[in-house]
Design an enzyme around this catalytic site. Sequence first.
Site, PDB file in Angstrom:
ATOM      1  N   ASN A 209       0.751  -1.488   0.109  1.00  0.00           N
ATOM      2  CA  ASN A 209      -0.105  -0.109  -0.002  1.00  0.00           C
ATOM      3  C   ASN A 209       0.777   1.186   0.056  1.00  0.00           C
ATOM      4  O   ASN A 209       2.169   1.196   0.048  1.00  0.00           O
ATOM      5  CB  ASN A 209      -0.941   0.038   1.285  1.00  0.00           C
ATOM      6  CG  ASN A 209      -0.150  -0.203   2.444  1.00  0.00           C
ATOM      7  OD1 ASN A 209       0.627   0.582   2.985  1.00  0.00           O
ATOM      8  ND2 ASN A 209      -0.167  -1.394   3.324  1.00  0.00           N
ATOM      9  N   PHE A 322      -4.264   3.573  14.507  1.00  0.00           N
ATOM     10  CA  PHE A 322      -4.702   4.374  13.431  1.00  0.00           C
ATOM     11  C   PHE A 322      -5.802   3.926  12.438  1.00  0.00           C
ATOM     12  O   PHE A 322      -5.961   2.698  12.361  1.00  0.00           O
ATOM     13  CB  PHE A 322      -3.330   4.709  12.733  1.00  0.00           C
ATOM     14  CG  PHE A 322      -2.378   5.585  12.871  1.00  0.00           C
ATOM     15  CD1 PHE A 322      -1.727   5.450  14.097  1.00  0.00           C
ATOM     16  CD2 PHE A 322      -2.441   7.058  12.602  1.00  0.00           C
ATOM     17  CE1 PHE A 322      -0.714   6.461  14.575  1.00  0.00           C
ATOM     18  CE2 PHE A 322      -1.636   8.048  12.998  1.00  0.00           C
ATOM     19  CZ  PHE A 322      -0.802   7.682  14.260  1.00  0.00           C
ATOM     20  N   LYS A 336     -13.137   0.434  15.218  1.00  0.00           N
ATOM     21  CA  LYS A 336     -11.994  -0.374  15.292  1.00  0.00           C
ATOM     22  C   LYS A 336     -11.265  -0.189  16.963  1.00  0.00           C
ATOM     23  O   LYS A 336     -10.889  -0.985  17.447  1.00  0.00           O
ATOM     24  CB  LYS A 336     -11.046   0.242  14.483  1.00  0.00           C
ATOM     25  CG  LYS A 336     -11.281  -0.346  12.981  1.00  0.00           C
ATOM     26  CD  LYS A 336     -10.369   0.470  12.056  1.00  0.00           C
ATOM     27  CE  LYS A 336     -10.849   0.278  10.636  1.00  0.00           C
ATOM     28  NZ  LYS A 336     -10.255   0.893   9.434  1.00  0.00           N
ATOM     29  N   LYS A 340     -10.613  -3.439  18.907  1.00  0.00           N
ATOM     30  CA  LYS A 340      -9.109  -3.905  18.937  1.00  0.00           C
ATOM     31  C   LYS A 340      -8.804  -3.567  20.491  1.00  0.00           C
ATOM     32  O   LYS A 340      -7.597  -3.651  20.747  1.00  0.00           O
ATOM     33  CB  LYS A 340      -8.230  -3.354  17.841  1.00  0.00           C
ATOM     34  CG  LYS A 340      -8.705  -3.630  16.436  1.00  0.00           C
ATOM     35  CD  LYS A 340      -7.855  -3.121  15.403  1.00  0.00           C
ATOM     36  CE  LYS A 340      -8.350  -3.835  14.211  1.00  0.00           C
ATOM     37  NZ  LYS A 340      -7.464  -3.596  13.007  1.00  0.00           N
TER      38      LYS A 340
HETATM   39  O1  C5P Z   1      -6.628  -2.062   8.997  1.00  0.00           O
HETATM   40  P1  C5P Z   1      -7.487  -1.310   9.926  1.00  0.00           P
HETATM   41  O2  C5P Z   1      -7.850  -0.186   9.450  1.00  0.00           O
HETATM   42  O3  C5P Z   1      -8.183  -2.149  10.602  1.00  0.00           O
HETATM   43  O4  C5P Z   1      -6.166  -0.883  10.968  1.00  0.00           O
HETATM   44  C1  C5P Z   1      -6.605  -0.167  12.056  1.00  0.00           C
HETATM   45  C2  C5P Z   1      -5.304  -0.332  13.083  1.00  0.00           C
HETATM   46  O5  C5P Z   1      -5.116  -1.588  13.190  1.00  0.00           O
HETATM   47  C3  C5P Z   1      -4.074   0.190  12.939  1.00  0.00           C
HETATM   48  O6  C5P Z   1      -3.508   0.871  13.812  1.00  0.00           O
HETATM   49  C4  C5P Z   1      -3.023  -0.807  12.259  1.00  0.00           C
HETATM   50  O7  C5P Z   1      -1.900  -0.621  12.427  1.00  0.00           O
HETATM   51  C5  C5P Z   1      -3.555  -2.104  13.084  1.00  0.00           C
HETATM   52  N1  C5P Z   1      -3.519  -3.181  12.055  1.00  0.00           N
HETATM   53  C6  C5P Z   1      -2.613  -4.383  12.715  1.00  0.00           C
HETATM   54  N2  C5P Z   1      -2.621  -5.490  12.157  1.00  0.00           N
HETATM   55  C7  C5P Z   1      -3.368  -5.622  10.709  1.00  0.00           C
HETATM   56  C8  C5P Z   1      -4.234  -4.709  10.389  1.00  0.00           C
HETATM   57  C9  C5P Z   1      -4.281  -3.490  11.104  1.00  0.00           C
HETATM   58  O8  C5P Z   1      -1.861  -4.257  13.627  1.00  0.00           O
HETATM   59  N3  C5P Z   1      -3.357  -6.775  10.160  1.00  0.00           N
END
Ligand code: C5P
Length: 399
Positions: A209, A322, A336, A340
């Site tokens: 990305n 983030f 999120k 999380k």
């Molecule tokens: O991808 P997403 O929008 O869900 O990401 C939200 C947060 O989760 C970010 O802080 C990103 O660094 C983290 N993340 C992660 N592992 C992933 C996807 C996202 O730690 N596989």
Amino acid sequence: MLCGKNVVLGVCGGIAAYKSVEIVSRLKKLDAQVSVIMTQSAQKFVTPLTFRSISHSPVVTDMFDEPVNYDIKHVSLAKKADIIVIAPATANIIGKLANGIADDMLTTTVMATQAKVLIAPAMNVNMYENHIFKENVEKLKKHGFLFMEPDTGMLACGDNAKGRLPEPEMIVNQIVDILTTKADFKSLNVLITAGPTKEAIDPVRYISNHSSGKMGYAIAKAAERRGGSVNLITGPVNINKPENVNVFDVTTAEEMYQKVNELYEKADIIIMAAAVADYKCSSISDKKIKKAQEGLTLKLEKNPDIALSIGKKKGDRVLIGFSAETDNLIDNAKSKLEKKNMDLIIANDVTIDGAGFNSDTNIVTIIEKSGNMINLPIMAKDRVADEILNMALKVIERK
Ligand code: C5P
């Protein structure tokens, strides 16, 4: 701004020594007291008189000079210094310091000081890349010496490469940062993820990305500047590594996941700024996939969600994530944060100019667990980093 601060500036023998005159001039304008120590070779490039006139103080050039006031000069300067800056620093002085050699006024002063020492190397690129030199730098970093990365550009030898002394303004900014920031992260261990991950498709292609790593790196720099002990786990990016931070390079989400799991336990604050690829190829072709007429279907499987897994076992640690979005910014970010188990989430709309991936600025909303939201205006990522760290401290205070 630097009134009452004592800066000892060590000048070594390199063509960039003339730039140190401007460093002194800028420090004086900020009301710092500046004492200059010149090595023998430095005096071949610029005269002590130049530095004396601009610093309004005697310049130290020789260990065995008749003193103006009776004091043991290297000890008195070492004690008086709030910071010792060596700019330009040659490979020679770095080699001496790394090996405990104290055979002139500058090396003895550095050895006798308890102040912070900031080193700005400037030299030919091959010297800068030399393995022995690099080992010396690593050794000094381990002992707490601070370094500034040289600039890339035209060198005295005619090469266009890395090795130039950073501009005096940058060096002075760094000195100001060191002398004026409060050490409010002093006892804190901060773990940061940054950059994209790359998931291989075949030996030449990958899924990734647009993350530049700038936001995560800015947070790492700010936490270090504020006295934190910082571990930065980074995907592949094209920006300079922050100084005095432990950097761990990874490529895939799986590698990032492993490293986070190795390091998270000793962290007080975990900030996940990485744009982790959500999917990887179910199998990676070991040969380059040939073009097919009818198109190509890749089978993808989910990568581990690092933040989600840490959220489940974080204990007292502060977890910050983030949420880079193109739509429904706040709702997506809030869900999120909850899912999380984060303490804070930083939401940004990556479609807006001046926010998101490659920009040096960002426009973010910081959302707390309570639902409280802080909308920040457009600001440099460095400043956004400080705001995030301020909020992280508030979360710790409330715990
Ligand atoms: O991808 P997403 O929008 O869900 O990401 C939200 C947060 O989760 C970010 O802080 C990103 O660094 C983290 N993340 C992660 N592992 C992933 C996807 C996202 O730690 N596989």
